[in-house]
Write an enzyme that holds these catalytic residues in place. Structure first.
Site, short mmCIF file in Angstrom:
data_model
loop_
_atom_site.label_atom_id
_atom_site.label_comp_id
_atom_site.label_asym_id
_atom_site.label_seq_id
_atom_site.Cartn_x
_atom_site.Cartn_y
_atom_site.Cartn_z
N ASP A 164 42.73 27.19 -12.63
CA ASP A 164 43.80 28.18 -12.67
C ASP A 164 44.16 28.63 -11.25
O ASP A 164 43.41 28.38 -10.30
CB ASP A 164 43.33 29.37 -13.51
CG ASP A 164 44.46 30.30 -13.93
OD1 ASP A 164 45.64 29.91 -13.78
OD2 ASP A 164 44.17 31.41 -14.40
N GLU A 167 48.22 27.16 -7.23
CA GLU A 167 49.47 26.79 -6.57
C GLU A 167 49.32 26.66 -5.05
O GLU A 167 50.03 25.84 -4.49
CB GLU A 167 50.56 27.81 -6.91
CG GLU A 167 51.09 27.72 -8.31
CD GLU A 167 50.18 28.39 -9.35
OE1 GLU A 167 49.23 29.10 -8.96
OE2 GLU A 167 50.40 28.19 -10.53
N ASP A 243 50.57 31.56 -18.95
CA ASP A 243 50.30 32.53 -20.01
C ASP A 243 51.51 32.70 -20.91
O ASP A 243 52.63 32.90 -20.43
CB ASP A 243 49.92 33.88 -19.41
CG ASP A 243 48.66 33.79 -18.59
OD1 ASP A 243 47.84 32.90 -18.87
OD2 ASP A 243 48.48 34.60 -17.67
#
Length: 278
Positions: A164, A167, A243
């Site tokens: 997660d 980026e 999400d």
């Protein structure tokens, strides 16, 4: 699609269990809570192949940790789940807690593993664990070091990894929510800044995780799910949508499977599987 994957690489076969239903949500803070959730699936005769642990299973949201007070005897627990046909997937974030009490931070400093400003100072930004530093995955030595961190998670029965915030993402109230554009990267020895590295940052992290799982469990197919990557990510990981809320409208916003036809209207959703069952 055939020509694209000929150029960027094709996805390997996943482990068979990864093709089943995965349960993933925030809130599984304890071993007992996970066990309760699995038992509910069995009570209602619902199939379950994997359950994902979010950062609330960690020690103060720190990467590569699982709280031993809330998840005691993790090796026995993952074996218990595996006997029920349920695998455990653990989340991990690329940021490392900026703290001299963290062995991982100290190792990374000695290795010069973290992104810096042009003057050599560490880039420190807030993420879930607080003040955080960021490994430079464009350096092959850093990728090797990162791969090695997964040995113990695999030994205690973690079957898959959920990457997660890669980026990379940081919590800021101005500008882009990522590393400063002047952040310095190795770029395989060519040297450069974050403008050149940003798009491949998550891709190279997933490559490191994949190679680590292959190294420590060569007899098993890796399962990795990632929030960020680049062309060719399919060689290492599956992707997720970020999400979403649990509504039919949100479900319609998620990517549609190529191998299955999806027919929908405002009132119903029908999934037609390749085998013909609806």
């Amino acid at each position: 699609m055939e020509r694209y994957t000929q150029l960027t690489g094709r996805a390997p076969l996943p482990p068979r269990w990864a093709l089943g239903y995965h349960q993933s949500r925030w809130g599984y803070r304890t071993q007992d809570k996970v066990r309760q959730e699995v038992n509910l699936f069995q009570t209602h005769d619902l199939p379950l192949s994997a359950i994902h642990l979010d950062i609330d299973c960690q020690v103060k949201n720190r990467a590569f940790t699982i709280d031993p007070k809330r998840f005691p005897n993790l090796r026995n627990f993952t074996q218990e789940l595996a006997e029920l046909g349920v695998r455990c997937v653990a989340i991990n974030n690329p940021g490392i807690k900026y703290s001299r009490q963290s062995n991982l931070f100290l190792e990374g400093q000695i290795l010069d593993a973290f992104c810096t400003y042009p003057n050599g100072e560490l880039i420190i930004a807030p993420v879930w664990a607080g003040k955080t530093v960021f490994p430079d995955f464009t350096n092959p030595d850093v990728r090797t070091w990162w791969s090695q961190q997964f040995a113990y998670l695999l030994k205690v029965g973690i079957a898959g990894v959920w990457n997660d915030m890669n980026e990379p993402s940081v919590f800021v109230s101005w500008g882009d929510p990522t590393l400063p554009l002047v952040a310095q990267h190795d770029l395989e020895g060519k040297k450069g800044d974050h403008r050149q590295a940003h798009n491949v940052y998550g891709f190279l992290e997933n490559q490191a995780v994949y190679e680590g799982m292959r190294q420590y469990q060569p007899q098993k197919r890796p399962f990795i799910v990632a929030r960020s990557g680049w062309a060719g990510l399919q060689r290492y990981a599956w992707t997720w949508t970020g999400d979403i809320v649990s509504t039919w409208e949100a479900l319609l916003d998620t990517p549609r499977p190529i191998s299955a036809g999806i027919l929908s209207s405002a009132t119903h959703l029908t999934i037609i599987y390749p085998c013909g069952n609806t």
